[in-house]
Design a protein around this motif. Structure first.
Motif, PDB file in Angstrom:
ATOM      1  N   VAL A   1     -21.700  24.650  -7.700  1.00 34.79           N
ATOM      2  CA  VAL A   1     -23.065  25.136  -7.537  1.00 34.79           C
ATOM      3  C   VAL A   1     -23.700  25.414  -8.901  1.00 34.79           C
ATOM      4  N   LEU A   2     -24.991  25.060  -9.042  1.00 31.34           N
ATOM      5  CA  LEU A   2     -25.781  25.351 -10.239  1.00 31.34           C
ATOM      6  C   LEU A   2     -25.120  24.807 -11.519  1.00 31.34           C
ATOM      7  N   LEU A   3     -24.510  23.639 -11.432  1.00 32.26           N
ATOM      8  CA  LEU A   3     -23.783  23.104 -12.582  1.00 32.26           C
ATOM      9  C   LEU A   3     -24.691  22.887 -13.786  1.00 32.26           C
ATOM     10  N   ASP A   4     -25.843  22.277 -13.589  1.00 33.03           N
ATOM     11  CA  ASP A   4     -26.739  22.017 -14.716  1.00 33.03           C
ATOM     12  C   ASP A   4     -27.175  23.312 -15.380  1.00 33.03           C
ATOM     13  N   GLU A   5     -27.472  24.316 -14.557  1.00 37.09           N
ATOM     14  CA  GLU A   5     -27.916  25.600 -15.095  1.00 37.09           C
ATOM     15  C   GLU A   5     -26.782  26.322 -15.812  1.00 37.09           C
ATOM     16  N   VAL A   6     -25.567  26.231 -15.280  1.00 37.51           N
ATOM     17  CA  VAL A   6     -24.411  26.835 -15.949  1.00 37.51           C
ATOM     18  C   VAL A   6     -24.236  26.226 -17.333  1.00 37.51           C
ATOM     19  N   LEU A   7     -24.301  24.899 -17.420  1.00 38.23           N
ATOM     20  CA  LEU A   7     -24.143  24.240 -18.716  1.00 38.23           C
ATOM     21  C   LEU A   7     -25.272  24.597 -19.676  1.00 38.23           C
ATOM     22  N   ARG A   8     -26.478  24.782 -19.153  1.00 31.18           N
ATOM     23  CA  ARG A   8     -27.616  25.116 -20.008  1.00 31.18           C
ATOM     24  C   ARG A   8     -27.394  26.464 -20.694  1.00 31.18           C
ATOM     25  N   TYR A   9     -26.942  27.464 -19.937  1.00 30.96           N
ATOM     26  CA  TYR A   9     -26.806  28.805 -20.509  1.00 30.96           C
ATOM     27  C   TYR A   9     -25.440  29.036 -21.160  1.00 30.96           C
ATOM     28  N   LEU A  10     -24.431  28.291 -20.730  1.00 31.03           N
ATOM     29  CA  LEU A  10     -23.124  28.391 -21.377  1.00 31.03           C
ATOM     30  C   LEU A  10     -23.119  27.631 -22.693  1.00 31.03           C
ATOM     31  N   ALA A  11     -23.866  26.520 -22.737  1.00 25.57           N
ATOM     32  CA  ALA A  11     -24.053  25.709 -23.949  1.00 25.57           C
ATOM     33  C   ALA A  11     -22.749  25.408 -24.674  1.00 25.57           C
ATOM     34  N   PRO A  12     -21.753  24.809 -23.991  1.00 27.21           N
ATOM     35  CA  PRO A  12     -20.481  24.520 -24.662  1.00 27.21           C
ATOM     36  C   PRO A  12     -20.634  23.444 -25.727  1.00 27.21           C
ATOM     37  N   LYS A  13     -19.911  23.611 -26.832  1.00 30.39           N
ATOM     38  CA  LYS A  13     -19.987  22.665 -27.950  1.00 30.39           C
ATOM     39  C   LYS A  13     -18.586  22.184 -28.317  1.00 30.39           C
ATOM     40  N   PRO A  14     -18.468  21.013 -28.934  1.00 32.15           N
ATOM     41  CA  PRO A  14     -17.159  20.507 -29.343  1.00 32.15           C
ATOM     42  C   PRO A  14     -16.414  21.520 -30.204  1.00 32.15           C
ATOM     43  N   GLY A  15     -15.157  21.732 -29.867  1.00 34.64           N
ATOM     44  CA  GLY A  15     -14.310  22.638 -30.624  1.00 34.64           C
ATOM     45  C   GLY A  15     -14.358  24.081 -30.179  1.00 34.64           C
ATOM     46  N   GLU A  16     -15.343  24.467 -29.372  1.00 37.51           N
ATOM     47  CA  GLU A  16     -15.423  25.848 -28.903  1.00 37.51           C
ATOM     48  C   GLU A  16     -14.370  26.110 -27.818  1.00 37.51           C
ATOM     49  N   VAL A  17     -14.133  27.391 -27.547  1.00 34.99           N
ATOM     50  CA  VAL A  17     -13.189  27.802 -26.508  1.00 34.99           C
ATOM     51  C   VAL A  17     -13.949  28.576 -25.438  1.00 34.99           C
ATOM     52  N   VAL A  18     -13.842  28.113 -24.214  1.00 36.92           N
ATOM     53  CA  VAL A  18     -14.525  28.738 -23.087  1.00 36.92           C
ATOM     54  C   VAL A  18     -13.482  29.143 -22.048  1.00 36.92           C
TER      55      VAL A  18
END
Length: 339
Positions: free
Chosen positions: A16-33
């Motif tokens: 659910v809300l995948l696009d919105e999750v990615l928008r606000y989580l803003a994961p970048k290469p090399g980061e740890v989530v």
């Protein structure tokens, strides 16, 4: 929560809300989530696809076992841990990360659990009255067959917001003397008899009671409070916290946490000066809650109740969190009925 095709499988899992999750989580290469509610891996797959590393946590051993294919696919950038998301800071440290760049939480039961009759989460399929995400500890059957009527009524009233909670609890404790409740269909039938069902009712009369038992058995609101505090401790300055909830009880806790943690001053008046508040530990990434659009709710009816809230970690030190002040209710401990 998620939508999954009738064929099933994690590759068809649509969170659910995948696009919105990615928008606000803003994961970048090399980061740890940290994905604190791994489930079928929908969020984790998308975060990995953005180049970030993921620590996936789930209390359901089935989710951890099923996620091993995703671990292999992403060449070690995904690490899975069996545990509770309330311990996400400790689990991240065990994986070698004292601080992380992002935390995402999807609160509630997953479609995988709802759709498996033997897990006993739903009355849509007859199954054992279980509801344990971790598959250990007291089950829903233990709760309804041993707790006294007063405690059962409070659980059903507070966690299910069922207006006839006292009547449901009395009926359970009276009827279980002759035969304990062991199946989901048996309990659903009792609740329907007590609460009644009209053709115009939008939900089945047992929905609220089943919700209450599931939340209680899994201590979901307590875990949410612990997870919010853990996320505050583990996030780096600039780190993002994104939470998707599906019920007003959960959303209220998240809303209060972010409002209190982002408060910069306490409003005063000409009669009372402003009081000092601690330095904010978060800034709001978005004001209010983000909800699913019409297209998503048409594809996945479960998305109708979803709300996303997000915050960005500041440099201020973490501080103690009063879970009860944030809306985590005080509930009776599990115990056998009093004689």
């Amino acid at each position: 929560m998620s939508a999954t095709s009738h064929q099933g499988g994690a590759d068809r899992h649509v969170p659910v809300l995948l696009d919105e999750v990615l928008r606000y989580l803003a994961p970048k290469p090399g980061e740890v989530v940290v994905d604190g509610t791994f489930g079928l891996g929908g969020y984790s797959r998308a975060i990995l696809g953005a180049g970030a590393n993921v620590i996936g946590i789930d209390r359901d051993p089935n989710a951890i076992a099923d996620g091993q294919a995703l671990v292999a696919e992403f060449g070690g950038r995904l690490r899975l841990a069996h545990g509770r998301f309330g311990d996400l800071d400790a689990i991240a440290a065990e994986q070698g990360h004292e601080r992380v760049d992002g935390v995402v939480l999807d609160i509630g039961v997953s479609s995988m659990q709802l759709d498996e009759a033997e897990r006993g989460f739903s009355f849509r399929f007859d199954g054992p009255l279980d509801m344990r995400m971790s598959q250990e500890g007291p089950s829903a059957a233990d709760v309804v067959n041993t707790m006294d009527a007063r405690d059962l009524a409070r659980i059903i009233s507070v966690l299910g917001e069922e207006r006839r909670a006292a009547a449901v609890a009395r009926a359970i404790t009276q009827d279980r003397v002759a035969k304990p409740y062991l199946r989901t269909s048996e309990l659903a039938g009792l609740v329907e008899r007590v609460v009644g069902k009209k053709p115009t009712d939008p939900i089945h009369p047992a929905t609220r009671t089943f919700q209450a038992l599931r939340i209680y058995v899994n201590q979901e609101l307590d875990e949410l409070g612990r997870a919010l505090a853990a996320a505050e401790r583990v996030l780096k300055p600039g780190g993002r916290l994104v939470i998707v909830s599906f019920h007003s009880l959960e959303d209220r806790i998240v809303k209060r946490f972010l409002a209190e943690r982002s408060e910069v001053r306490a409003g005063g008046s000409r009669h009372m000066p402003e009081r000092e508040v601690a330095a904010p530990t978060f800034t709001l990434a978005v004001k209010g809650a983000v909800v699913a659009g019409d297209a998503e709710t048409a594809r996945n009816p479960r998305a109708r109740s979803a709300k996303l809230r997000a915050g960005i970690r500041t440099e201020a030190p973490s501080r103690p969190f009063d879970a009860h002040a944030a809306g985590v209710p005080a509930l009776p401990e599990f115990k056998a009925a009093r004689s």
